[in-house]
Design a protein around this motif. Structure first.
Motif, mmCIF file in Angstrom:
data_model
loop_
_atom_site.group_PDB
_atom_site.id
_atom_site.type_symbol
_atom_site.label_atom_id
_atom_site.label_comp_id
_atom_site.label_asym_id
_atom_site.label_seq_id
_atom_site.Cartn_x
_atom_site.Cartn_y
_atom_site.Cartn_z
ATOM 1 N N SER A 4 53.247 47.055 49.716
ATOM 2 C CA SER A 4 53.003 45.660 49.371
ATOM 3 C C SER A 4 52.193 44.946 50.461
ATOM 4 N N ASN A 5 52.378 45.365 51.723
ATOM 5 C CA ASN A 5 51.658 44.733 52.824
ATOM 6 C C ASN A 5 51.376 45.779 53.912
ATOM 7 N N PRO A 6 50.220 46.423 53.867
ATOM 8 C CA PRO A 6 49.948 47.487 54.846
ATOM 9 C C PRO A 6 49.895 46.983 56.286
ATOM 10 N N TYR A 7 49.527 45.732 56.507
ATOM 11 C CA TYR A 7 49.484 45.195 57.872
ATOM 12 C C TYR A 7 50.890 45.038 58.433
ATOM 13 N N LEU A 8 51.807 44.535 57.618
ATOM 14 C CA LEU A 8 53.201 44.419 58.046
ATOM 15 C C LEU A 8 53.790 45.801 58.292
ATOM 16 N N PHE A 9 53.474 46.752 57.435
ATOM 17 C CA PHE A 9 53.960 48.115 57.585
ATOM 18 C C PHE A 9 53.551 48.697 58.943
ATOM 19 N N GLU A 10 52.274 48.585 59.288
ATOM 20 C CA GLU A 10 51.777 49.124 60.560
ATOM 21 C C GLU A 10 52.380 48.395 61.758
ATOM 22 N N THR A 11 52.511 47.078 61.654
ATOM 23 C CA THR A 11 53.112 46.302 62.745
ATOM 24 C C THR A 11 54.560 46.712 62.947
ATOM 25 N N ALA A 12 55.312 46.807 61.864
ATOM 26 C CA ALA A 12 56.724 47.180 61.948
ATOM 27 C C ALA A 12 56.897 48.587 62.506
ATOM 28 N N ARG A 13 56.029 49.510 62.121
ATOM 29 C CA ARG A 13 56.128 50.883 62.651
ATOM 30 C C ARG A 13 56.049 50.900 64.168
ATOM 31 N N GLY A 14 55.263 49.991 64.742
ATOM 32 C CA GLY A 14 55.153 49.913 66.202
ATOM 33 C C GLY A 14 56.387 49.346 66.873
ATOM 34 N N LEU A 15 57.319 48.811 66.095
ATOM 35 C CA LEU A 15 58.539 48.218 66.651
ATOM 36 C C LEU A 15 59.775 49.094 66.479
ATOM 37 N N ILE A 16 59.628 50.273 65.891
ATOM 38 C CA ILE A 16 60.772 51.164 65.672
ATOM 39 C C ILE A 16 61.446 51.470 67.004
ATOM 40 N N GLY A 17 62.783 51.378 67.008
ATOM 41 C CA GLY A 17 63.569 51.663 68.201
ATOM 42 C C GLY A 17 63.786 50.450 69.091
#
Length: 67
Positions: A4-17
């Motif tokens: 639904s939002n590829p920019y949010l997806f990529e940003t969130a992936r960088g915050l894992i952990g």
């Protein structure tokens, strides 16, 4: 499955952990981001996983206070 939002997806992936704060339409949740999938994220709060749909997220940021 379509994102639904590829920019949010990529940003969130960088915050894992990391400890995050995420606002949905009605709530603000704070906890450890454990997983990011195309349609939802998983935030662990008090050792309990919460599944938040991507299309419900208003904003997401790093937490300043550790949970």
């Amino acid at each position: 499955m379509q994102m639904s939002n590829p920019y949010l997806f990529e940003t969130a992936r960088g915050l894992i952990g990391q400890d995050i704060v995420v606002q949905t339409g009605n709530h603000i949740q704070q906890g450890l981001l454990t997983a990011v999938l195309p349609d939802h994220i998983v935030v662990e709060i008090c050792q309990t996983p919460f599944f938040i749909r991507m299309d419900e997220i208003v904003w997401i940021t790093l937490s300043r206070v550790h949970t």
